[in-house]
Design a protein around this motif. Structure first.
Motif, PDB file in Angstrom:
ATOM      1  N   ILE A 199       0.852  -1.191   0.000  1.00  0.00           N
ATOM      2  CA  ILE A 199       0.000   0.000   0.000  1.00  0.00           C
ATOM      3  C   ILE A 199       0.890   1.243   0.000  1.00  0.00           C
ATOM      4  O   ILE A 199       1.724   1.418   0.886  1.00  0.00           O
ATOM      5  CB  ILE A 199      -0.892   0.059   1.261  1.00  0.00           C
ATOM      6  N   TYR A 200       0.718   2.090  -1.026  1.00  0.00           N
ATOM      7  CA  TYR A 200       1.398   3.393  -1.085  1.00  0.00           C
ATOM      8  C   TYR A 200       0.321   4.445  -0.801  1.00  0.00           C
ATOM      9  O   TYR A 200      -0.647   4.538  -1.553  1.00  0.00           O
ATOM     10  CB  TYR A 200       1.973   3.665  -2.471  1.00  0.00           C
ATOM     11  N   ALA A 201       0.496   5.236   0.270  1.00  0.00           N
ATOM     12  CA  ALA A 201      -0.560   6.170   0.661  1.00  0.00           C
ATOM     13  C   ALA A 201      -0.077   7.614   0.747  1.00  0.00           C
ATOM     14  O   ALA A 201       0.971   7.896   1.345  1.00  0.00           O
ATOM     15  CB  ALA A 201      -1.137   5.751   2.013  1.00  0.00           C
ATOM     16  N   ALA A 208       2.823   7.329   3.611  1.00  0.00           N
ATOM     17  CA  ALA A 208       3.027   6.116   4.415  1.00  0.00           C
ATOM     18  C   ALA A 208       2.967   4.923   3.480  1.00  0.00           C
ATOM     19  O   ALA A 208       2.290   4.971   2.441  1.00  0.00           O
ATOM     20  CB  ALA A 208       1.952   5.981   5.488  1.00  0.00           C
ATOM     21  N   MET A 209       3.689   3.860   3.835  1.00  0.00           N
ATOM     22  CA  MET A 209       3.639   2.653   3.022  1.00  0.00           C
ATOM     23  C   MET A 209       3.626   1.414   3.895  1.00  0.00           C
ATOM     24  O   MET A 209       4.279   1.364   4.929  1.00  0.00           O
ATOM     25  CB  MET A 209       4.833   2.570   2.080  1.00  0.00           C
ATOM     26  N   HIS A 210       2.862   0.430   3.439  1.00  0.00           N
ATOM     27  CA  HIS A 210       2.847  -0.873   4.101  1.00  0.00           C
ATOM     28  C   HIS A 210       3.428  -1.891   3.133  1.00  0.00           C
ATOM     29  O   HIS A 210       2.850  -2.176   2.093  1.00  0.00           O
ATOM     30  CB  HIS A 210       1.415  -1.252   4.479  1.00  0.00           C
ATOM     31  N   MET A 212       6.182  -5.631   3.164  1.00  0.00           N
ATOM     32  CA  MET A 212       6.344  -6.863   3.963  1.00  0.00           C
ATOM     33  C   MET A 212       7.635  -7.560   3.583  1.00  0.00           C
ATOM     34  O   MET A 212       8.249  -7.257   2.552  1.00  0.00           O
ATOM     35  CB  MET A 212       5.149  -7.775   3.712  1.00  0.00           C
ATOM     36  N   ARG A 213       8.055  -8.490   4.400  1.00  0.00           N
ATOM     37  CA  ARG A 213       9.211  -9.313   4.079  1.00  0.00           C
ATOM     38  C   ARG A 213       8.853 -10.807   4.032  1.00  0.00           C
ATOM     39  O   ARG A 213       9.550 -11.599   3.441  1.00  0.00           O
ATOM     40  CB  ARG A 213      10.341  -9.090   5.098  1.00  0.00           C
ATOM     41  N   SER A 214       7.779 -11.181   4.722  1.00  0.00           N
ATOM     42  CA  SER A 214       7.342 -12.580   4.726  1.00  0.00           C
ATOM     43  C   SER A 214       5.912 -12.586   5.263  1.00  0.00           C
ATOM     44  O   SER A 214       5.347 -11.525   5.534  1.00  0.00           O
ATOM     45  CB  SER A 214       8.242 -13.424   5.630  1.00  0.00           C
ATOM     46  N   SER A 218       6.447  -7.651   8.765  1.00  0.00           N
ATOM     47  CA  SER A 218       5.970  -6.493   8.011  1.00  0.00           C
ATOM     48  C   SER A 218       7.050  -5.422   7.946  1.00  0.00           C
ATOM     49  O   SER A 218       7.887  -5.300   8.849  1.00  0.00           O
ATOM     50  CB  SER A 218       4.729  -5.894   8.681  1.00  0.00           C
ATOM     51  N   ARG A 219       7.033  -4.655   6.851  1.00  0.00           N
ATOM     52  CA  ARG A 219       7.961  -3.538   6.667  1.00  0.00           C
ATOM     53  C   ARG A 219       7.093  -2.326   6.380  1.00  0.00           C
ATOM     54  O   ARG A 219       6.267  -2.358   5.455  1.00  0.00           O
ATOM     55  CB  ARG A 219       8.884  -3.841   5.479  1.00  0.00           C
ATOM     56  N   LEU A 220       7.239  -1.270   7.180  1.00  0.00           N
ATOM     57  CA  LEU A 220       6.403  -0.090   6.976  1.00  0.00           C
ATOM     58  C   LEU A 220       7.262   1.176   6.965  1.00  0.00           C
ATOM     59  O   LEU A 220       8.333   1.215   7.587  1.00  0.00           O
ATOM     60  CB  LEU A 220       5.338   0.008   8.068  1.00  0.00           C
ATOM     61  N   PRO A 290      15.259   8.028  -5.282  1.00  0.00           N
ATOM     62  CA  PRO A 290      14.468   7.988  -4.048  1.00  0.00           C
ATOM     63  C   PRO A 290      13.717   6.654  -4.043  1.00  0.00           C
ATOM     64  O   PRO A 290      13.406   6.131  -5.120  1.00  0.00           O
ATOM     65  CB  PRO A 290      13.516   9.185  -4.193  1.00  0.00           C
ATOM     66  N   PRO A 291      13.453   6.066  -2.876  1.00  0.00           N
ATOM     67  CA  PRO A 291      12.988   4.675  -2.840  1.00  0.00           C
ATOM     68  C   PRO A 291      11.548   4.427  -3.309  1.00  0.00           C
ATOM     69  O   PRO A 291      11.172   3.270  -3.510  1.00  0.00           O
ATOM     70  CB  PRO A 291      13.134   4.293  -1.363  1.00  0.00           C
ATOM     71  N   THR A 292      10.749   5.458  -3.528  1.00  0.00           N
ATOM     72  CA  THR A 292       9.311   5.280  -3.752  1.00  0.00           C
ATOM     73  C   THR A 292       8.947   4.303  -4.872  1.00  0.00           C
ATOM     74  O   THR A 292       7.942   3.617  -4.787  1.00  0.00           O
ATOM     75  CB  THR A 292       8.626   6.641  -3.999  1.00  0.00           C
ATOM     76  N   GLY A 293       9.718   4.232  -5.933  1.00  0.00           N
ATOM     77  CA  GLY A 293       9.367   3.311  -7.015  1.00  0.00           C
ATOM     78  C   GLY A 293       9.999   1.939  -6.886  1.00  0.00           C
ATOM     79  O   GLY A 293       9.840   1.095  -7.757  1.00  0.00           O
TER      80      GLY A 293
HETATM   81  C1  DHB Z   1       9.952  -1.506  -0.222  1.00  0.00           C
HETATM   82  C2  DHB Z   1      10.744  -0.424  -0.503  1.00  0.00           C
HETATM   83  C3  DHB Z   1      10.370   0.445  -1.498  1.00  0.00           C
HETATM   84  O1  DHB Z   1      11.137   1.499  -1.793  1.00  0.00           O
HETATM   85  C4  DHB Z   1       9.205   0.252  -2.213  1.00  0.00           C
HETATM   86  O2  DHB Z   1       8.849   1.135  -3.167  1.00  0.00           O
HETATM   87  C5  DHB Z   1       8.432  -0.841  -1.935  1.00  0.00           C
HETATM   88  C6  DHB Z   1       8.813  -1.722  -0.939  1.00  0.00           C
HETATM   89  C7  DHB Z   1      10.328  -2.424   0.849  1.00  0.00           C
HETATM   90  O3  DHB Z   1      11.358  -2.167   1.501  1.00  0.00           O
HETATM   91  O4  DHB Z   1       9.630  -3.402   1.073  1.00  0.00           O
END
Ligand code: DHB
Ligand code: FAD
Length: 390
Positions: A199-201, A208-210, A212-214, A218-220, A290-293
Protein backbone atom coordinates in the motif's frame (compact mmCIF):
# COMPACT_ATOMS: atom_id res chain seq x y z
CA UNK A 1 47.72 -11.52 -7.56
CA UNK A 2 46.06 -11.06 -10.93
CA UNK A 3 42.48 -11.54 -12.05
CA UNK A 4 40.53 -10.57 -15.15
CA UNK A 5 38.04 -8.46 -13.17
CA UNK A 6 38.57 -6.83 -9.75
CA UNK A 7 35.25 -5.85 -8.19
CA UNK A 8 35.11 -3.29 -5.36
CA UNK A 9 32.10 -3.83 -3.05
CA UNK A 10 30.21 -6.95 -1.97
CA UNK A 11 26.73 -5.44 -2.05
CA UNK A 12 24.15 -6.96 -4.39
CA UNK A 13 25.76 -5.39 -7.49
CA UNK A 14 29.31 -6.63 -6.81
CA UNK A 15 28.35 -10.12 -5.69
CA UNK A 16 25.91 -10.60 -8.56
CA UNK A 17 28.38 -9.40 -11.20
CA UNK A 18 31.02 -11.77 -9.87
CA UNK A 19 28.51 -14.62 -9.97
CA UNK A 20 27.34 -13.79 -13.51
CA UNK A 21 30.94 -13.64 -14.75
CA UNK A 22 31.69 -16.99 -13.16
CA UNK A 23 28.68 -18.39 -15.03
CA UNK A 24 30.32 -17.18 -18.26
CA UNK A 25 33.65 -18.75 -17.30
CA UNK A 26 35.35 -15.48 -16.29
CA UNK A 27 36.92 -15.31 -12.85
CA UNK A 28 36.96 -12.25 -10.63
CA UNK A 29 37.89 -11.14 -7.12
CA UNK A 30 35.57 -9.12 -4.85
CA UNK A 31 37.01 -6.67 -2.31
CA UNK A 32 34.70 -5.38 0.47
CA UNK A 33 35.63 -3.05 3.31
CA UNK A 34 32.95 -4.21 5.78
CA UNK A 35 32.52 -7.61 7.44
CA UNK A 36 30.42 -10.41 5.97
CA UNK A 37 28.03 -10.13 8.93
CA UNK A 38 27.58 -6.42 8.31
CA UNK A 39 26.86 -7.01 4.61
CA UNK A 40 24.36 -9.75 5.49
CA UNK A 41 22.65 -7.65 8.16
CA UNK A 42 21.84 -4.59 6.07
CA UNK A 43 18.07 -4.17 5.65
CA UNK A 44 17.22 -2.31 2.49
CA UNK A 45 15.07 -2.82 -0.59
CA UNK A 46 12.26 -5.35 -0.88
CA UNK A 47 10.75 -5.52 -4.36
CA UNK A 48 12.17 -7.34 -7.40
CA UNK A 49 11.03 -6.54 -10.93
CA UNK A 50 10.03 -9.52 -13.05
CA UNK A 51 13.21 -9.13 -15.12
CA UNK A 52 15.35 -9.17 -11.96
CA UNK A 53 13.67 -12.41 -10.83
CA UNK A 54 14.26 -13.97 -14.25
CA UNK A 55 17.93 -12.95 -14.27
CA UNK A 56 18.59 -14.33 -10.77
CA UNK A 57 16.74 -17.53 -11.64
CA UNK A 58 18.70 -18.03 -14.88
CA UNK A 59 21.91 -17.76 -12.85
CA UNK A 60 20.82 -20.58 -10.53
CA UNK A 61 19.89 -18.21 -7.70
CA UNK A 62 16.15 -18.89 -7.84
CA UNK A 63 15.49 -21.75 -5.41
CA UNK A 64 14.80 -19.86 -2.19
CA UNK A 65 13.49 -16.89 -4.19
CA UNK A 66 10.85 -19.16 -5.74
CA UNK A 67 9.98 -20.84 -2.44
CA UNK A 68 9.94 -17.78 -0.17
CA UNK A 69 9.49 -14.78 -2.48
CA UNK A 70 5.93 -13.45 -2.66
CA UNK A 71 4.71 -12.77 -6.18
CA UNK A 72 2.45 -9.70 -6.28
CA UNK A 73 0.16 -8.97 -9.21
CA UNK A 74 -0.46 -5.35 -8.26
CA UNK A 75 -0.23 -2.59 -5.66
CA UNK A 76 -2.67 -0.35 -3.81
CA UNK A 77 -2.60 3.42 -4.18
CA UNK A 78 -4.36 5.29 -1.38
CA UNK A 79 -5.43 8.92 -0.98
CA UNK A 80 -8.32 10.77 0.64
CA UNK A 81 -9.08 7.73 2.81
CA UNK A 82 -9.76 5.52 -0.24
CA UNK A 83 -7.68 2.59 -1.44
CA UNK A 84 -7.48 1.66 -5.12
CA UNK A 85 -5.82 -1.36 -6.65
CA UNK A 86 -3.64 -1.26 -9.77
CA UNK A 87 -3.52 -4.76 -11.28
CA UNK A 88 -0.26 -5.13 -13.22
CA UNK A 89 -1.00 -8.68 -14.26
CA UNK A 90 -4.39 -7.72 -15.69
CA UNK A 91 -2.99 -4.64 -17.42
CA UNK A 92 0.20 -5.99 -18.97
CA UNK A 93 0.69 -9.58 -17.80
CA UNK A 94 3.69 -8.72 -15.60
CA UNK A 95 4.26 -9.07 -11.84
CA UNK A 96 6.81 -8.19 -9.15
CA UNK A 97 8.18 -10.34 -6.32
CA UNK A 98 8.61 -9.24 -2.73
CA UNK A 99 11.95 -10.69 -1.58
CA UNK A 100 14.27 -8.66 0.62
CA UNK A 101 17.61 -7.38 -0.61
CA UNK A 102 18.98 -9.06 2.50
CA UNK A 103 17.75 -12.41 1.15
CA UNK A 104 19.25 -11.76 -2.29
CA UNK A 105 22.61 -11.00 -0.66
CA UNK A 106 22.31 -14.06 1.59
CA UNK A 107 21.73 -16.28 -1.46
CA UNK A 108 24.70 -14.69 -3.26
CA UNK A 109 27.02 -15.07 -0.26
CA UNK A 110 26.00 -18.74 0.05
CA UNK A 111 26.53 -19.34 -3.68
CA UNK A 112 29.99 -17.74 -3.61
CA UNK A 113 30.95 -19.69 -0.51
CA UNK A 114 29.77 -22.94 -2.09
CA UNK A 115 31.80 -22.26 -5.22
CA UNK A 116 34.93 -21.29 -3.29
CA UNK A 117 34.98 -17.80 -4.83
CA UNK A 118 37.44 -15.19 -3.56
CA UNK A 119 35.77 -12.42 -1.58
CA UNK A 120 38.00 -10.35 0.72
CA UNK A 121 35.86 -8.92 3.53
CA UNK A 122 37.12 -6.27 5.97
CA UNK A 123 39.66 -4.97 3.45
CA UNK A 124 41.16 -1.67 4.69
CA UNK A 125 42.57 1.29 2.72
CA UNK A 126 41.10 0.06 -0.58
CA UNK A 127 42.55 2.13 -3.44
CA UNK A 128 42.45 1.88 -7.25
CA UNK A 129 45.37 2.72 -9.54
CA UNK A 130 46.26 3.19 -13.23
CA UNK A 131 42.64 3.24 -14.34
CA UNK A 132 43.55 4.88 -17.66
CA UNK A 133 45.82 1.94 -18.50
CA UNK A 134 44.99 -1.64 -19.57
CA UNK A 135 46.60 -2.96 -16.37
CA UNK A 136 44.70 -1.22 -13.58
CA UNK A 137 45.22 -2.43 -10.03
CA UNK A 138 43.63 -2.43 -6.61
CA UNK A 139 45.56 -2.24 -3.34
CA UNK A 140 44.25 -2.93 0.14
CA UNK A 141 45.19 -4.34 3.52
CA UNK A 142 43.63 -7.62 4.60
CA UNK A 143 44.48 -9.32 7.90
CA UNK A 144 47.47 -6.97 8.27
CA UNK A 145 48.87 -7.98 4.88
CA UNK A 146 49.20 -5.61 1.96
CA UNK A 147 47.62 -6.89 -1.26
CA UNK A 148 47.96 -5.71 -4.86
CA UNK A 149 45.58 -7.14 -7.43
CA UNK A 150 46.31 -6.42 -11.07
CA UNK A 151 43.35 -6.81 -13.43
CA UNK A 152 42.08 -6.16 -16.94
CA UNK A 153 39.13 -4.24 -15.50
CA UNK A 154 38.13 -2.68 -12.19
CA UNK A 155 34.42 -2.52 -11.38
CA UNK A 156 33.15 0.06 -8.88
CA UNK A 157 30.24 -1.69 -7.14
CA UNK A 158 31.01 0.21 -3.95
CA UNK A 159 27.77 2.12 -3.48
CA UNK A 160 27.11 5.84 -3.25
CA UNK A 161 29.86 6.54 -0.69
CA UNK A 162 32.50 4.34 -2.35
CA UNK A 163 35.90 5.35 -3.71
CA UNK A 164 35.58 4.38 -7.37
CA UNK A 165 33.40 7.18 -8.70
CA UNK A 166 35.54 9.78 -6.94
CA UNK A 167 38.67 8.36 -8.56
CA UNK A 168 37.39 9.60 -11.94
CA UNK A 169 39.04 13.01 -12.66
CA UNK A 170 36.57 15.87 -12.14
CA UNK A 171 37.04 17.02 -15.73
CA UNK A 172 35.76 13.66 -17.00
CA UNK A 173 32.55 13.39 -14.98
CA UNK A 174 29.55 15.57 -14.15
CA UNK A 175 27.22 14.74 -11.25
CA UNK A 176 23.50 15.48 -11.56
CA UNK A 177 21.40 15.43 -8.41
CA UNK A 178 18.22 16.53 -6.71
CA UNK A 179 17.44 16.36 -3.02
CA UNK A 180 14.01 16.11 -1.42
CA UNK A 181 12.73 17.95 1.66
CA UNK A 182 11.73 14.68 3.34
CA UNK A 183 13.08 11.30 4.42
CA UNK A 184 11.71 7.81 5.13
CA UNK A 185 11.43 6.35 8.58
CA UNK A 186 11.40 2.57 8.05
CA UNK A 187 10.48 -0.16 10.51
CA UNK A 188 10.59 -3.93 10.50
CA UNK A 189 7.98 -5.57 12.73
CA UNK A 190 7.31 -9.14 13.80
CA UNK A 191 3.69 -9.27 12.67
CA UNK A 192 1.81 -10.74 9.73
CA UNK A 193 1.20 -8.04 7.08
CA UNK A 194 -2.24 -6.44 7.35
CA UNK A 195 -2.43 -6.39 3.55
CA UNK A 196 -1.96 -8.87 0.70
CA UNK A 197 -0.14 -6.35 -1.51
CA UNK A 198 1.88 -3.17 -0.94
CA UNK A 199 0.00 0.00 0.00
CA UNK A 200 1.40 3.39 -1.08
CA UNK A 201 -0.56 6.17 0.66
CA UNK A 202 -0.69 9.94 0.35
CA UNK A 203 -2.09 11.49 3.55
CA UNK A 204 -2.29 15.10 4.70
CA UNK A 205 0.28 14.22 7.39
CA UNK A 206 2.63 12.77 4.75
CA UNK A 207 3.39 9.56 2.85
CA UNK A 208 3.03 6.12 4.42
CA UNK A 209 3.64 2.65 3.02
CA UNK A 210 2.85 -0.87 4.10
CA UNK A 211 5.23 -3.47 2.70
CA UNK A 212 6.34 -6.86 3.96
CA UNK A 213 9.21 -9.31 4.08
CA UNK A 214 7.34 -12.58 4.73
CA UNK A 215 4.01 -13.87 6.01
CA UNK A 216 5.25 -13.11 9.54
CA UNK A 217 7.30 -9.90 9.05
CA UNK A 218 5.97 -6.49 8.01
CA UNK A 219 7.96 -3.54 6.67
CA UNK A 220 6.40 -0.09 6.98
CA UNK A 221 7.54 3.42 6.11
CA UNK A 222 6.58 6.98 7.10
CA UNK A 223 7.56 10.28 5.51
CA UNK A 224 9.45 12.34 8.10
CA UNK A 225 11.57 15.49 8.16
CA UNK A 226 15.15 14.69 7.00
CA UNK A 227 16.48 16.55 10.06
CA UNK A 228 14.37 14.41 12.41
CA UNK A 229 16.05 12.03 14.85
CA UNK A 230 14.93 8.41 15.22
CA UNK A 231 15.16 8.98 19.00
CA UNK A 232 12.08 11.23 18.65
CA UNK A 233 10.05 8.27 17.38
CA UNK A 234 8.94 5.86 20.08
CA UNK A 235 7.28 2.64 18.87
CA UNK A 236 3.94 4.04 20.07
CA UNK A 237 4.36 7.23 18.07
CA UNK A 238 5.30 5.26 14.92
CA UNK A 239 2.25 2.97 15.12
CA UNK A 240 0.01 5.93 15.89
CA UNK A 241 1.18 7.75 12.73
CA UNK A 242 0.83 4.57 10.65
CA UNK A 243 -2.74 4.00 11.89
CA UNK A 244 -3.68 7.56 10.94
CA UNK A 245 -2.02 7.69 7.54
CA UNK A 246 -3.01 4.19 6.36
CA UNK A 247 -6.62 4.32 7.64
CA UNK A 248 -9.51 3.34 5.37
CA UNK A 249 -13.00 2.41 6.55
CA UNK A 250 -13.38 -1.27 7.44
CA UNK A 251 -9.64 -2.04 7.52
CA UNK A 252 -7.27 -2.18 10.44
CA UNK A 253 -3.53 -2.32 10.89
CA UNK A 254 -2.17 -4.96 13.25
CA UNK A 255 0.78 -3.89 15.40
CA UNK A 256 3.76 -6.05 16.33
CA UNK A 257 7.14 -5.86 18.00
CA UNK A 258 9.42 -3.45 16.12
CA UNK A 259 12.79 -5.11 15.55
CA UNK A 260 14.50 -2.37 13.53
CA UNK A 261 13.92 1.32 12.88
CA UNK A 262 15.92 3.96 11.02
CA UNK A 263 15.62 7.15 8.98
CA UNK A 264 16.96 7.26 5.39
CA UNK A 265 17.41 10.50 3.44
CA UNK A 266 16.11 10.64 -0.14
CA UNK A 267 17.99 11.77 -3.18
CA UNK A 268 18.12 11.46 -6.93
CA UNK A 269 21.62 11.25 -8.36
CA UNK A 270 23.18 10.26 -11.69
CA UNK A 271 26.80 10.42 -12.83
CA UNK A 272 27.33 11.54 -16.43
CA UNK A 273 29.45 8.49 -17.16
CA UNK A 274 29.81 4.98 -15.77
CA UNK A 275 33.15 4.43 -17.52
CA UNK A 276 36.65 5.83 -17.18
CA UNK A 277 39.48 3.92 -18.85
CA UNK A 278 39.41 0.41 -17.39
CA UNK A 279 36.92 1.35 -14.65
CA UNK A 280 33.18 0.57 -14.86
CA UNK A 281 30.59 1.67 -12.30
CA UNK A 282 27.49 -0.39 -11.43
CA UNK A 283 24.58 0.23 -9.04
CA UNK A 284 24.54 2.98 -6.41
CA UNK A 285 28.13 3.95 -7.26
CA UNK A 286 26.74 5.49 -10.46
CA UNK A 287 23.19 6.48 -9.57
CA UNK A 288 20.70 6.77 -6.69
CA UNK A 289 16.91 7.01 -6.79
CA UNK A 290 14.47 7.99 -4.05
CA UNK A 291 12.99 4.67 -2.84
CA UNK A 292 9.31 5.28 -3.75
CA UNK A 293 9.37 3.31 -7.01
CA UNK A 294 11.45 0.43 -5.54
CA UNK A 295 14.10 0.93 -8.22
CA UNK A 296 17.46 1.07 -6.36
CA UNK A 297 18.21 -2.64 -6.21
CA UNK A 298 16.56 -3.33 -9.57
CA UNK A 299 18.74 -0.69 -11.24
CA UNK A 300 21.84 -2.30 -9.76
CA UNK A 301 20.72 -5.66 -11.18
CA UNK A 302 20.00 -4.08 -14.58
CA UNK A 303 23.53 -2.58 -14.70
CA UNK A 304 24.99 -5.97 -13.82
CA UNK A 305 22.97 -7.65 -16.57
CA UNK A 306 24.44 -5.25 -19.10
CA UNK A 307 28.01 -5.18 -17.80
CA UNK A 308 28.22 -8.97 -17.44
CA UNK A 309 27.10 -9.37 -21.06
CA UNK A 310 29.58 -6.70 -22.21
CA UNK A 311 32.54 -8.24 -20.35
CA UNK A 312 31.59 -11.70 -21.60
CA UNK A 313 31.56 -10.37 -25.18
CA UNK A 314 34.94 -8.70 -24.57
CA UNK A 315 36.55 -12.02 -23.67
CA UNK A 316 35.05 -13.41 -26.88
CA UNK A 317 36.79 -10.65 -28.85
CA UNK A 318 33.84 -8.29 -29.23
CA UNK A 319 34.26 -4.91 -27.52
CA UNK A 320 31.18 -3.22 -28.94
CA UNK A 321 28.97 -3.78 -25.87
CA UNK A 322 31.67 -2.64 -23.45
CA UNK A 323 32.14 0.54 -25.46
CA UNK A 324 28.42 1.26 -25.19
CA UNK A 325 27.88 0.11 -21.58
CA UNK A 326 27.78 3.56 -19.99
CA UNK A 327 25.47 4.94 -22.66
CA UNK A 328 22.97 2.06 -22.61
CA UNK A 329 22.92 1.70 -18.81
CA UNK A 330 22.42 5.46 -18.35
CA UNK A 331 19.69 5.64 -20.99
CA UNK A 332 17.67 3.11 -18.99
CA UNK A 333 18.63 4.79 -15.72
CA UNK A 334 17.30 8.19 -16.78
CA UNK A 335 13.91 6.62 -17.56
CA UNK A 336 13.99 5.00 -14.12
CA UNK A 337 14.98 8.33 -12.55
CA UNK A 338 11.99 9.99 -14.14
CA UNK A 339 9.64 7.28 -12.83
CA UNK A 340 11.08 7.36 -9.29
CA UNK A 341 10.75 11.12 -9.14
CA UNK A 342 7.20 10.93 -10.50
CA UNK A 343 6.14 8.38 -7.86
CA UNK A 344 7.90 10.36 -5.12
CA UNK A 345 6.38 13.72 -6.04
CA UNK A 346 2.91 12.20 -6.41
CA UNK A 347 2.92 10.59 -2.96
CA UNK A 348 4.78 12.94 -0.57
CA UNK A 349 3.68 16.19 1.10
CA UNK A 350 5.93 19.08 0.15
CA UNK A 351 6.63 21.09 3.31
CA UNK A 352 6.68 24.45 1.52
CA UNK A 353 4.78 27.60 2.45
CA UNK A 354 1.22 26.86 3.49
CA UNK A 355 -0.55 28.22 0.43
CA UNK A 356 1.46 26.45 -2.27
CA UNK A 357 1.50 23.38 -0.07
CA UNK A 358 -2.31 23.28 0.06
CA UNK A 359 -2.42 23.68 -3.72
CA UNK A 360 0.15 20.93 -4.26
CA UNK A 361 -1.74 18.50 -2.05
CA UNK A 362 -5.02 18.97 -3.93
CA UNK A 363 -3.21 18.69 -7.23
CA UNK A 364 -1.59 15.42 -6.06
CA UNK A 365 -5.02 14.07 -5.11
CA UNK A 366 -6.18 15.01 -8.63
CA UNK A 367 -3.20 13.14 -10.07
CA UNK A 368 -3.91 10.03 -7.99
CA UNK A 369 -7.59 10.24 -8.95
CA UNK A 370 -6.53 10.22 -12.60
CA UNK A 371 -3.94 7.47 -12.25
CA UNK A 372 -6.32 5.16 -10.38
CA UNK A 373 -9.18 5.67 -12.86
CA UNK A 374 -7.48 5.87 -16.25
CA UNK A 375 -6.53 2.50 -17.78
CA UNK A 376 -3.85 4.29 -19.82
CA UNK A 377 -2.27 5.91 -16.78
CA UNK A 378 -2.43 2.61 -14.89
CA UNK A 379 -0.71 0.86 -17.75
CA UNK A 380 2.04 3.44 -17.71
CA UNK A 381 2.54 2.85 -13.99
CA UNK A 382 2.43 -0.94 -14.46
CA UNK A 383 5.02 -0.93 -17.25
CA UNK A 384 7.50 1.06 -15.22
CA UNK A 385 6.86 -0.50 -11.81
CA UNK A 386 7.26 -4.08 -13.07
CA UNK A 387 10.42 -3.06 -14.91
CA UNK A 388 11.36 -1.49 -18.21
CA UNK A 389 12.65 -3.81 -20.87
CA UNK A 390 15.06 -2.13 -23.25
C1 DHB B 1 9.95 -1.51 -0.22
C2 DHB B 1 10.74 -0.42 -0.50
C3 DHB B 1 10.37 0.44 -1.50
O1 DHB B 1 11.14 1.50 -1.79
C4 DHB B 1 9.20 0.25 -2.21
O2 DHB B 1 8.85 1.13 -3.17
C5 DHB B 1 8.43 -0.84 -1.93
C6 DHB B 1 8.81 -1.72 -0.94
C7 DHB B 1 10.33 -2.42 0.85
O3 DHB B 1 11.36 -2.17 1.50
O4 DHB B 1 9.63 -3.40 1.07
P1 FAD C 1 25.48 -1.21 -1.89
O1 FAD C 1 24.41 -2.12 -1.47
O2 FAD C 1 25.61 0.10 -1.20
O3 FAD C 1 26.85 -2.00 -1.80
C1 FAD C 1 28.10 -1.35 -1.91
C2 FAD C 1 29.11 -2.18 -1.15
O4 FAD C 1 30.40 -1.58 -1.31
C3 FAD C 1 28.82 -2.21 0.35
O5 FAD C 1 28.88 -3.53 0.81
C4 FAD C 1 29.91 -1.33 0.93
O6 FAD C 1 30.25 -1.72 2.24
C5 FAD C 1 31.03 -1.55 -0.05
N1 FAD C 1 32.02 -0.48 -0.07
C6 FAD C 1 31.83 0.86 0.07
N2 FAD C 1 32.98 1.52 0.02
C7 FAD C 1 33.94 0.59 -0.18
C8 FAD C 1 35.36 0.66 -0.30
N3 FAD C 1 35.99 1.83 -0.24
N4 FAD C 1 36.03 -0.48 -0.48
C9 FAD C 1 35.40 -1.67 -0.55
N5 FAD C 1 34.06 -1.81 -0.43
C10 FAD C 1 33.35 -0.67 -0.24
N6 FAD C 1 16.11 0.71 -2.53
C11 FAD C 1 14.87 0.37 -2.73
O7 FAD C 1 14.51 0.10 -3.88
N7 FAD C 1 13.97 0.29 -1.68
C12 FAD C 1 14.35 0.55 -0.40
O8 FAD C 1 13.54 0.46 0.52
C13 FAD C 1 15.65 0.94 -0.15
N8 FAD C 1 16.06 1.23 1.09
C14 FAD C 1 17.34 1.62 1.27
C15 FAD C 1 17.77 1.96 2.54
C16 FAD C 1 19.06 2.42 2.77
C17 FAD C 1 19.50 2.79 4.16
C18 FAD C 1 19.94 2.54 1.67
C19 FAD C 1 21.35 3.05 1.87
C20 FAD C 1 19.52 2.17 0.41
C21 FAD C 1 18.22 1.73 0.19
N9 FAD C 1 17.78 1.37 -1.08
C22 FAD C 1 16.52 1.00 -1.27
C23 FAD C 1 18.65 1.34 -2.23
C24 FAD C 1 19.20 -0.06 -2.50
O9 FAD C 1 19.42 -0.72 -1.30
C25 FAD C 1 20.48 0.13 -3.29
O10 FAD C 1 20.13 0.67 -4.54
C26 FAD C 1 21.30 -1.15 -3.48
O11 FAD C 1 21.83 -1.55 -2.25
C27 FAD C 1 22.43 -0.90 -4.46
O12 FAD C 1 23.33 -1.97 -4.44
P2 FAD C 1 24.86 -1.74 -4.68
O13 FAD C 1 25.47 -3.10 -4.61
O14 FAD C 1 25.07 -0.91 -5.86
O15 FAD C 1 25.35 -0.85 -3.46
Amino acid sequence: ETTPVAIIGAGPAGLLLSWALRDAGISSIVIENRSQDYVLGRIRAGVLEQGSVEYLTNLGLGDRLKAEGMEHEGIYLQYGGERHRVDFNDLIGRTVTVYGQQQVVKDLVAAHRGAGATVYYEAADVAVHDLESVTPSVTFIHEREEHTITADFVVGADGFHGICRSSIPAARITLFDRSYPFAWLGILADVAPSTDELIYALHEDGFAMHSMRSHAVSRLYLQVDPADDIANWSDERIWEALHVRLAVPGWSLTEGAITDKSITPMRSFVASTLTYGSLFLVGDAGHIVPPTGAKGLNSAISDVTQLAAALTAHYRNDDSLLGRYSETALARQWRVQQFSRWMTDMLHRSPGDLQSDAFDYRSQVGQLDYVTHSPLAQRMLAEQYTGLRL
